[in-house]
Design an enzyme around this catalytic site. Structure first.
Site, PDB file in Angstrom:
ATOM      1  N   CYS A  20      33.646  38.889  60.886  1.00 56.14           N
ATOM      2  CA  CYS A  20      35.081  38.618  60.771  1.00 56.14           C
ATOM      3  C   CYS A  20      35.423  38.363  59.307  1.00 56.14           C
ATOM      4  O   CYS A  20      34.635  37.753  58.575  1.00 56.14           O
ATOM      5  CB  CYS A  20      35.408  37.394  61.617  1.00 56.14           C
ATOM      6  SG  CYS A  20      37.014  36.674  61.309  1.00 56.14           S
ATOM      7  N   CYS A  44      37.156  32.741  57.141  1.00 59.03           N
ATOM      8  CA  CYS A  44      36.151  31.652  57.049  1.00 59.03           C
ATOM      9  C   CYS A  44      34.889  32.040  56.285  1.00 59.03           C
ATOM     10  O   CYS A  44      33.774  31.841  56.768  1.00 59.03           O
ATOM     11  CB  CYS A  44      35.738  31.208  58.440  1.00 59.03           C
ATOM     12  SG  CYS A  44      37.036  30.485  59.397  1.00 59.03           S
ATOM     13  N   GLN A  89      53.449  25.233  57.186  1.00 62.47           N
ATOM     14  CA  GLN A  89      52.051  25.057  56.770  1.00 62.47           C
ATOM     15  C   GLN A  89      51.148  25.211  57.986  1.00 62.47           C
ATOM     16  O   GLN A  89      51.464  24.666  59.053  1.00 62.47           O
ATOM     17  CB  GLN A  89      51.852  23.660  56.164  1.00 62.47           C
ATOM     18  CG  GLN A  89      52.452  23.496  54.785  1.00 62.47           C
ATOM     19  CD  GLN A  89      51.631  24.176  53.697  1.00 62.47           C
ATOM     20  OE1 GLN A  89      50.594  24.777  53.945  1.00 62.47           O
ATOM     21  NE2 GLN A  89      52.121  24.096  52.477  1.00 62.47           N
ATOM     22  N   CYS A 114      49.646  26.079  45.284  1.00 60.78           N
ATOM     23  CA  CYS A 114      48.724  26.739  46.215  1.00 60.78           C
ATOM     24  C   CYS A 114      47.773  27.652  45.429  1.00 60.78           C
ATOM     25  O   CYS A 114      46.933  28.316  46.012  1.00 60.78           O
ATOM     26  CB  CYS A 114      49.480  27.512  47.295  1.00 60.78           C
ATOM     27  SG  CYS A 114      50.676  28.667  46.666  1.00 60.78           S
TER      28      CYS A 114
HETATM   29  C1  SAM Z   1      54.915  27.882  48.679  1.00 57.24           C
HETATM   30  S1  SAM Z   1      56.409  28.295  49.412  1.00 57.24           S
HETATM   31  C2  SAM Z   1      57.229  26.765  49.498  1.00 57.24           C
HETATM   32  C3  SAM Z   1      57.253  26.232  50.879  1.00 57.24           C
HETATM   33  C4  SAM Z   1      58.147  25.034  51.094  1.00 57.24           C
HETATM   34  N1  SAM Z   1      57.792  23.889  50.303  1.00 57.24           N
HETATM   35  C5  SAM Z   1      58.125  24.662  52.573  1.00 57.24           C
HETATM   36  O1  SAM Z   1      57.499  23.666  52.910  1.00 57.24           O
HETATM   37  O2  SAM Z   1      58.692  25.410  53.373  1.00 57.24           O
HETATM   38  C6  SAM Z   1      57.281  29.090  48.107  1.00 57.24           C
HETATM   39  C7  SAM Z   1      58.717  29.454  48.407  1.00 57.24           C
HETATM   40  O3  SAM Z   1      59.322  29.978  47.228  1.00 57.24           O
HETATM   41  C8  SAM Z   1      60.285  30.929  47.600  1.00 57.24           C
HETATM   42  N2  SAM Z   1      60.615  31.727  46.396  1.00 57.24           N
HETATM   43  C9  SAM Z   1      59.864  32.695  45.801  1.00 57.24           C
HETATM   44  N3  SAM Z   1      60.463  33.142  44.692  1.00 57.24           N
HETATM   45  C10 SAM Z   1      61.624  32.453  44.564  1.00 57.24           C
HETATM   46  C11 SAM Z   1      62.692  32.458  43.605  1.00 57.24           C
HETATM   47  N4  SAM Z   1      62.671  33.288  42.579  1.00 57.24           N
HETATM   48  N5  SAM Z   1      63.710  31.608  43.785  1.00 57.24           N
HETATM   49  C12 SAM Z   1      63.725  30.760  44.851  1.00 57.24           C
HETATM   50  N6  SAM Z   1      62.752  30.698  45.781  1.00 57.24           N
HETATM   51  C13 SAM Z   1      61.713  31.534  45.643  1.00 57.24           C
HETATM   52  C14 SAM Z   1      59.606  31.679  48.720  1.00 57.24           C
HETATM   53  O4  SAM Z   1      60.530  32.342  49.527  1.00 57.24           O
HETATM   54  C15 SAM Z   1      58.894  30.523  49.468  1.00 57.24           C
HETATM   55  O5  SAM Z   1      59.711  30.012  50.492  1.00 57.24           O
END
Ligand code: SAM
Length: 469
Positions: free
Chosen positions: A85, A88, A303, A425
């Site tokens: 797989c 993991c 998440q 991340c």
């Molecule tokens: C790591 S996730 C954040 C998740 C968020 N903290 C949550 O708990 O739902 C990153 C987010 O950034 C958004 N994103 C990416 N590029 C962006 C931009 N240029 N302006 C605003 N948001 C953006 C993505 O759509 C995504 O929802």
């Protein structure tokens, strides 16, 4: 030194290496013949015979041919599908060793970018309490080319599989009997979906010819309420065949509270599509984190490790340290998880997010939780933050893996906030961004890695920044 020993490795060369550590993609790393070797399927601590595949300057990509000596600290993988797989990849490393390896990766990223002041250390990784059955979401694939294990007899049935893509073989699907990182009920859904698809003769998707009916199945089991959502992705609606199939799967696993079908007729192998049909239940499940209830539907981002996400967000709230008097900006706010948790402790929170569906989820979650001191601004963070007329005291950023948009660095650095909490991340992107913020006076005062993905090389970090006096 002989010519043979001095010359740089070439594709096809075979060597014996002692693997020192794993890298960001889970490959084994060794130094040999003045090159850094990156070896697919090689465990830290083991001695392996490898074959070089390609070299770019001092970096050699290689594949392990055989293991000559295993690390005495290696553990038996808990999953029967380990190796075949694609998920993991670190399961045969003791968990403490996985955490130490992740810590070393974070430290190396920050050193490479000279992103930390002397005396600021990367704290030990906050490990997971549960390293199995931790995922609240798994995506499985239907395929008409089952991966055959070496021990299987010739002529074994190979025309149907429901499981995960085989490591490195995107056309083949490993039939997963039981997945060690998803819940027991998730494994029962998987078994029921397979048994009924075979019993009712529903054809799996063929990635080569782009035909077949069943494509993917996403199983979500809330880590906090236990509610179960199944999203079946098909190439056509075919209600006369899918209706009885859904009913039969639910009859086998009555815990399924929501069953939706997503129709995707396109060639691309994705689990979203043109239409979503709710066959059973409300169309969503609930997660409760930080005292806030979130509705999670088939396409919502959430998440995937609820227990560790709760600890991550608790940490973000602690580091943001709101007293109730602050305005907080939450950049890259997604479905608003961080904004809504912080809104309970702050005067006002403003979330900034690009994707309209995520903003809609965030707004409805705010409304249902009666949180009126939070608003979400839709659009690109670079543009939308520029339009704000009042600055915040605290900023939280949770960017995608690429990190902060380069055009955001300077305006963000000039925001007269006293504190910034960077949720990362991808530590290498975060380290680069921290280095870019340093000339404006921003300094990391704490770096806390958090493990949300046991048995994989991924690691999140919560980095607290303050403005130097
Ligand atoms: C790591 S996730 C954040 C998740 C968020 N903290 C949550 O708990 O739902 C990153 C987010 O950034 C958004 N994103 C990416 N590029 C962006 C931009 N240029 N302006 C605003 N948001 C953006 C993505 O759509 C995504 O929802």
């Amino acid at each position: 030194m002989s010519d043979q020993a001095a010359r740089k490795p070439r594709p096809g060369d075979e060597e014996e290496l002692v693997i020192e550590r794993f890298d960001e993609s889970g490959r084994g790393v060794a130094h040999h013949k003045q090159c850094i070797w990156s070896v697919l399927r090689a465990r830290p601590g083991s001695t392996v015979r490898v074959k070089a595949l390609r070299r770019r300057r001092h970096e050699v990509e290689a594949v392990a041919l055989s293991t000559l000596a295993t690390d005495p600290r290696a553990v038996a993988p808990s999953c029967a599908h380990f190796g075949a797989c694609g998920g993991c990849t670190l399961q045969d490393l003791a968990y403490a060793q996985q955490l130490a390896g992740k810590h070393a990766l974070v430290v190396a990223s920050f050193q490479r970018h000279a992103a930390l002041d002397e005396g600021v250390d990367v704290l030990p990784v906050l490990g997971a309490t549960h390293t199995e059955r931790y995922r609240n979401k798994m995506e499985f694939t239907f395929g008409n080319r089952r991966w055959i294990a070496p021990h299987e007899p010739q002529g074994a049935a190979d025309g149907f599989a429901l499981g995960m893509h085989a490591a490195g073989l995107w056309q083949k699907v490993v039939a997963i009997e039981s997945c060690a990182i998803q819940t027991d009920v998730g494994n029962r859904v998987l078994a029921a979906a397979r048994a009924e698809a075979l019993a009712q003769n529903l054809e799996p998707w063929c990635v080569k010819r782009h035909e077949g009916l069943l494509r993917h199945m996403v199983v979500r089991v809330s880590g906090t309420t236990g509610e179960v959502l199944v999203n079946l992705v098909t190439s056509r609606a075919e209600p006369e065949r899918i209706g009885p199939y859904v009913a039969a799967v639910i009859a086998r696993v009555p815990e399924i509270g929501t069953f939706v079908q997503t129709v995707n007729s396109q060639a691309a192998t994705v689990s979203y599509g043109e239409a979503e049909l709710v066959h059973h239940g409300p169309g969503w499940i609930r997660e409760v984190l930080g005292g806030v209830e979130f509705r999670v539907s088939a396409q919502s981002f959430f998440q995937t490790n609820s227990a560790q996400a709760a600890r991550l967000f608790e940490l973000v709230a602690r580091e943001a340290a709101p007293t109730g008097a602050e305005r907080i900006w939450d950049l890259y706010s997604g479905t608003g998880t961080i904004s809504l948790i912080l809104a309970r402790h702050a005067r006002e929170v403003v979330g900034f997010e690009l994707v309209p569906a995520a903003v809609a989820d965030a707004r409805s979650n705010a409304e249902r939780n009666g949180l009126t001191n939070v608003r979400f601004v839709e659009g690109d963070v670079v543009e939308t933050t520029r339009r704000e007329t009042e600055f915040p005291e605290v900023v939280v950023v949770d960017p995608p893996r690429a990190g902060l948009h380069p055009k955001l660095v300077e305006p963000l650095a000039r925001v007269p906030a006293r504190r910034m909490v960077y949720v990362s991340c991808k530590h290498s992107s975060a380290a680069r961004d921290l280095a870019a913020l340093r000339p404006y006076g921003w300094r990391a005062v704490r770096v806390q890695p958090v493990d949300l993905f046991p048995h994989t090389p991924h690691v999140e970090c919560v980095i607290t920044l303050e403005r130097a006096p």
